[in-house]
Design a protein around this motif. Structure first.
Motif, PDB file in Angstrom:
ATOM      1  N   MET A 191       0.841  -1.207   0.000  1.00  0.00           N
ATOM      2  CA  MET A 191       0.000   0.000   0.000  1.00  0.00           C
ATOM      3  C   MET A 191       0.871   1.250   0.000  1.00  0.00           C
ATOM      4  SD  MET A 191      -3.189   0.618  -0.126  1.00  0.00           S
ATOM      5  CE  MET A 191      -3.871   2.230  -0.412  1.00  0.00           C
ATOM      6  N   LEU A 192       1.909   1.188   0.847  1.00  0.00           N
ATOM      7  CA  LEU A 192       2.797   2.350   0.962  1.00  0.00           C
ATOM      8  C   LEU A 192       3.504   2.608  -0.365  1.00  0.00           C
ATOM      9  CD1 LEU A 192       3.648   4.194   3.421  1.00  0.00           C
ATOM     10  CD2 LEU A 192       5.825   2.994   3.255  1.00  0.00           C
ATOM     11  N   SER A 193       3.968   1.497  -0.955  1.00  0.00           N
ATOM     12  CA  SER A 193       4.685   1.641  -2.217  1.00  0.00           C
ATOM     13  C   SER A 193       3.730   2.137  -3.303  1.00  0.00           C
ATOM     14  CB  SER A 193       5.304   0.305  -2.629  1.00  0.00           C
ATOM     15  OG  SER A 193       4.265  -0.613  -2.878  1.00  0.00           O
ATOM     16  N   PHE A 194       2.495   1.662  -3.217  1.00  0.00           N
ATOM     17  CA  PHE A 194       1.479   2.118  -4.176  1.00  0.00           C
ATOM     18  C   PHE A 194       1.328   3.637  -4.063  1.00  0.00           C
ATOM     19  CE2 PHE A 194      -2.873   3.357  -5.048  1.00  0.00           C
ATOM     20  CZ  PHE A 194      -3.066   2.830  -6.313  1.00  0.00           C
ATOM     21  N   ASN A 195       1.203   4.076  -2.784  1.00  0.00           N
ATOM     22  CA  ASN A 195       1.057   5.510  -2.536  1.00  0.00           C
ATOM     23  C   ASN A 195       2.226   6.287  -3.110  1.00  0.00           C
ATOM     24  OD1 ASN A 195      -1.372   5.420  -1.364  1.00  0.00           O
ATOM     25  ND2 ASN A 195      -0.624   5.522   0.753  1.00  0.00           N
ATOM     26  N   LYS A 196       3.438   5.721  -2.870  1.00  0.00           N
ATOM     27  CA  LYS A 196       4.637   6.416  -3.330  1.00  0.00           C
ATOM     28  C   LYS A 196       4.663   6.482  -4.846  1.00  0.00           C
ATOM     29  CE  LYS A 196       8.156   5.926   0.207  1.00  0.00           C
ATOM     30  NZ  LYS A 196       9.251   5.054   0.661  1.00  0.00           N
ATOM     31  N   LYS A 197       4.277   5.374  -5.413  1.00  0.00           N
ATOM     32  CA  LYS A 197       4.359   5.268  -6.861  1.00  0.00           C
ATOM     33  C   LYS A 197       3.383   6.235  -7.538  1.00  0.00           C
ATOM     34  CE  LYS A 197       4.596   1.545 -10.242  1.00  0.00           C
ATOM     35  NZ  LYS A 197       4.268   0.127 -10.449  1.00  0.00           N
TER      36      LYS A 197
ATOM     37  N   ALA B 165       1.728   8.881  -5.967  1.00  0.00           N
ATOM     38  CA  ALA B 165       1.500  10.141  -5.243  1.00  0.00           C
ATOM     39  C   ALA B 165       1.476  11.327  -6.201  1.00  0.00           C
ATOM     40  CB  ALA B 165       2.565  10.333  -4.177  1.00  0.00           C
ATOM     41  N   VAL B 166       2.518  11.403  -7.032  1.00  0.00           N
ATOM     42  CA  VAL B 166       2.631  12.572  -7.912  1.00  0.00           C
ATOM     43  C   VAL B 166       1.477  12.637  -8.913  1.00  0.00           C
ATOM     44  CG1 VAL B 166       4.064  13.679  -9.653  1.00  0.00           C
ATOM     45  CG2 VAL B 166       5.100  12.780  -7.578  1.00  0.00           C
ATOM     46  N   PRO B 167       1.196  11.523  -9.646  1.00  0.00           N
ATOM     47  CA  PRO B 167       0.050  11.592 -10.555  1.00  0.00           C
ATOM     48  C   PRO B 167      -1.245  11.925  -9.827  1.00  0.00           C
ATOM     49  CG  PRO B 167       1.320   9.613 -10.947  1.00  0.00           C
ATOM     50  CD  PRO B 167       1.921  10.256  -9.753  1.00  0.00           C
ATOM     51  N   LEU B 168      -1.390  11.371  -8.602  1.00  0.00           N
ATOM     52  CA  LEU B 168      -2.623  11.637  -7.854  1.00  0.00           C
ATOM     53  C   LEU B 168      -2.753  13.108  -7.521  1.00  0.00           C
ATOM     54  CD1 LEU B 168      -3.206   8.719  -5.344  1.00  0.00           C
ATOM     55  CD2 LEU B 168      -4.788   9.621  -7.052  1.00  0.00           C
ATOM     56  N   ILE B 169      -1.647  13.689  -7.043  1.00  0.00           N
ATOM     57  CA  ILE B 169      -1.683  15.112  -6.682  1.00  0.00           C
ATOM     58  C   ILE B 169      -2.008  15.944  -7.909  1.00  0.00           C
ATOM     59  CG2 ILE B 169      -0.229  17.060  -6.005  1.00  0.00           C
ATOM     60  CD1 ILE B 169       1.163  15.102  -4.060  1.00  0.00           C
TER      61      ILE B 169
END
Lengths: 506, 205
Positions: free
Chosen positions: A1-7, A9-13
């Motif tokens: 999950m954490l790695s997913f978030n990291k991966k 994060a930028v596109p999501l923002i």
């Protein structure tokens, strides 16, 4: 999950940024749009109020003059006692007494006047409401036709109280004042009536919309939903169906956009239920709205493109960064491994001292022996044909051989001796305070013990021999331990050359 | 013959009665003129302080009853047949029309600013008019004209120093002139006031 978030994060923002900006511009568009509508509605309210007041002026003119106001405003000090505007048939059109408006005047003097027994426009004395008054019936003519009579009476009771008979001079003065007042009223009444005759309300409304470009139509609607008056002649006397459920909106009429609204007229007291129907040109509104919408869309698209570009740039720079980081790390790992190898004191396979430590020790012992003028010997032991053992029995066997040989050599170790694995199948022994003769003895016993007993590995017997090169320090000759060590290595080379399984001295 | 004799007797008796009545009336006038000068009715009714505050503010002035007639025409008609509206007549016949002692109760607002002075200067405030009992009427008229000051946009009265909203002061106004000596109009105040208020405009009673 954490790695997913990291991966992601930028596109999501960036995505939420785009959504946010798009929403904001849409919201802005909506607000501006409703603002425009409100403005339009306010405009129509302004129009309605000006139309209402204009129409009210019509009513004022129609009811000739607000007599009540006039009586209050008259500053002649005339003490006006009664004041009416009467139609020729006796109907009271206006009076300072509101409750008698609409009734028929039945006073004796008026009946005389209408019958022609009393001259109009002539002052006379009479008693009204128990008060002595001076009265006049003043005719109003329009185009030589009698259209109304002003009935005016002033209180002269004080003259009677004073000395029993009217004071001729002051009465005369009052008569002149009243005549002047009546003449001015006559003028204003006939003027108003003349205007009223010429203009009707439909023409007035028509003229109004002619002067205001954006207004398309004004209609006055009565309580029964009939069009009472309109700037558009075709509309007059038609019925408005949806008066009660009417909503202000933009509609298409004859292919053109119109803002259609119905507003309370706030007109004359008697016309409270009248409403104004307004049609206002809405094309400018639509223009504005389209422009607003375009702006909002362009903003959103620009935001989207910007976000895509940014994410692309971030992606490339991240890849570049990770590649160079990987290289740097690999390099670092290699370097560190070497350092660790050198730093570690023991050899992991045999448990003997490592080559690094061995060299350090040899250097230290060499220096000590040289300084204190002591003996120092060194021997290099090499297993004969070790490569063949590896090839024949495998590397595992080779390792085991090295382990057992090392253990066996260790048995010959004296307390102060250093035994280390120099590399491959070479084992070095440093023998402090030992002369060459003793060192050779030790070397020989080592050679013998290895030759005598074969190594057993997984039920296989591996026989082996060793060649040993021995050398001792000679203070005058040896400047450094390296020379002494290379001489020992040379002795080992000789032993190998002379047939192996033997000890040679430099 | 007998009839004429009877007539003479009755005429004599009647004469005696009226002479006596006149003597009584005359005696009251003499007594009144000998007694100290009465206080201004409104001042007497409101009390010195309230009266001075109101009158010195300069907000109040007398307007005369023809203004009242614009809205209260029926009452005006009724009052025209009421002795109040003829109060000056008895002063004129007795030669007291300039006597402040008498004018205090026989005119409207005598000895007050903008009130009755004499027949030459202020003929329109002669007799006891509406404002004679209620006090200056200009504020009442101003309120009636400006209906917007009122929430229901309908004038509900007020603006008088001695109006119906101040029944105590109004009662004092009646009593300040209708004293023990001149109390010939009523015995029961409430009853008299009620009948006066709702008088028939045609007869005044």
């Amino acid at each position: 999950m954490l790695s997913f978030n990291k991966k992601y994060a930028v596109p999501l923002i960036l995505f939420s940024l785009v959504v946010g900006i798009a929403y904001l511009s849409y919201y802005n568009y909506k607000t501006q749009k409703s603002l425009l509508l409100t403005q339009l509605h306010n405009n129509s309210l302004n129009i309605a109020s000006s139309v209402s007041s204009a129409i009210e002026r019509f009513h004022d003119i129609k009811s000739t003059i607000n007599l009540q106001k006039l009586v209050n405003d008259v500053s002649f000090g005339l003490e006006i006692f009664e004041f009416r505007y009467i139609e020729p048939d006796g109907t009271i059109k206006n009076s300072i007494f509101r409750d008698e408006i609409g009734k028929v005047l039945t006073s004796e003097s008026f009946i005389e006047a209408t019958k022609g027994n009393r001259k109009l426009n002539t002052f006379f004395f009479e008693v009204r409401d128990f008060v002595d008054v001076m009265s006049i019936y003043y005719p109003i003519h329009l185009e030589n036709k009698l259209i109304g009579i002003i009935d005016l009476a002033v209180d002269i009771s004080e003259y009677n109280l004073q000395n029993g008979s009217p004071d001729n001079f002051s009465i005369l003065r009052r008569e002149v004042d009243i005549q002047n007042l009546l003449k001015s009223m006559d003028g204003s009444i006939t003027n108003s009536l003349a205007i009223l005759k010429k203009i009707n309300i439909n023409d007035f409304l028509h003229a109004y919309i002619e002067s205001a470009k954006s207004i398309i139509e004004i209609s006055i609607i009565d309580a029964d939903n009939n069009v009472f008056a309109s700037s558009d002649n075709r509309r007059i006397s038609t019925k408005i169906k949806d008066r009660d459920t009417f909503e202000s909106s933009i509609v298409k009429i004859d292919g053109k956009l119109r803002y259609r609204t119905m507003i309370d007229s706030h007109m004359h007291e008697n016309n409270e239920k009248m409403k104004l129907l307004l049609l206002i040109d809405a094309t400018t509104y639509i223009d504005h709205e389209t422009r607003l919408f375009t702006t909002a869309t362009v903003t959103a698209v620009i935001a989207l493109l910007f976000a895509l570009l940014t994410s692309r740039l971030i992606y490339f720079s991240a890849i570049e960064q990770s590649r160079s980081e990987k290289e740097r790390l690999e390099h670092l790992v290699k370097q560190r491994t070497k350092e660790i190898e050198l730093l570690s004191k023991t050899d992991s396979l045999t448990g003997l001292w490592s080559r690094g430590y061995l060299e350090e020790s040899l250097e230290a012992e060499f220096k000590r022996a040289k300084r204190y003028d002591k003996e120092l010997s060194v021997m290099i032991i090499d297993l004969d044909h070790f490569k063949q053992i590896n090839d024949t029995y495998g590397h595992m066997a080779g390792d085991e051989v090295l382990r057992q040989v090392s253990a066996r050599i260790k048995k010959h170790q004296r307390e102060t001796d250093f035994i280390g694995r120099y590399g491959g199948e070479e084992i070095v022994i440093i023998l402090p305070e030992t002369d060459l003769h003793t060192a050779v003895k030790v070397a020989d016993s080592i050679r013998k013990s290895i030759e005598q007993e074969a190594v057993v590995f997984e039920e296989q017997t591996i026989s082996l021999t060793t060649s040993i090169g021995v050398n001792s320090m000679r203070s005058q000759e040896h400047e450094s331990y390296e020379t002494m060590f290379s001489e020992a290595d040379e002795a080992l080379y000789n032993a190998k050359k002379l047939g192996r399984n033997r000890v040679e001295v430099f | 013959m007998r009839v004429s004799y009877f007539k003479k007797i009755s005429a004599a008796l009647a004469l005696l009665f009226f002479v006596n009545l006149y003597a009584v009336e005359n005696q009251r006038v003499i007594d009144e003129l000998n007694s100290p000068m009465p206080e201004i009715p409104l001042k007497q009714s409101m009390g010195d302080r309230a009266y001075n505050d109101a009158i010195n503010s300069g907000e109040y002035s007398y307007v005369g009853n023809s203004k009242c007639r614009l809205c209260h025409r029926n009452f005006f008609l009724g009052r025209k047949q009421d002795p109040h509206d003829h109060a000056m007549e008895s002063l004129v016949t007795s030669g007291n029309e300039k006597n402040s002692h008498c004018l205090m109760c026989h005119s409207t607002g005598h000895l007050m600013p903008t009130g009755f002075i004499d027949m030459e200067k202020t003929p329109r405030l002669a007799n006891v008019q509406c404002e004679g009992c209620h006090g200056p009427g200009n504020v009442h008229i101003a309120l009636a004209k400006d209906k917007t000051k009122n929430e229901v946009k309908k004038f509900t009265g007020g603006g008088f120093l001695a109006g119906a909203d101040n029944p105590k002061i109004l009662e004092n106004m009646c009593k300040s002139c209708h004293t023990q000596r001149w109390n010939k109009a009523y015995h029961d105040f409430e009853k008299a006031y009620d009948s006066y208020k709702n008088a028939d405009p045609n007869t005044g009673h």
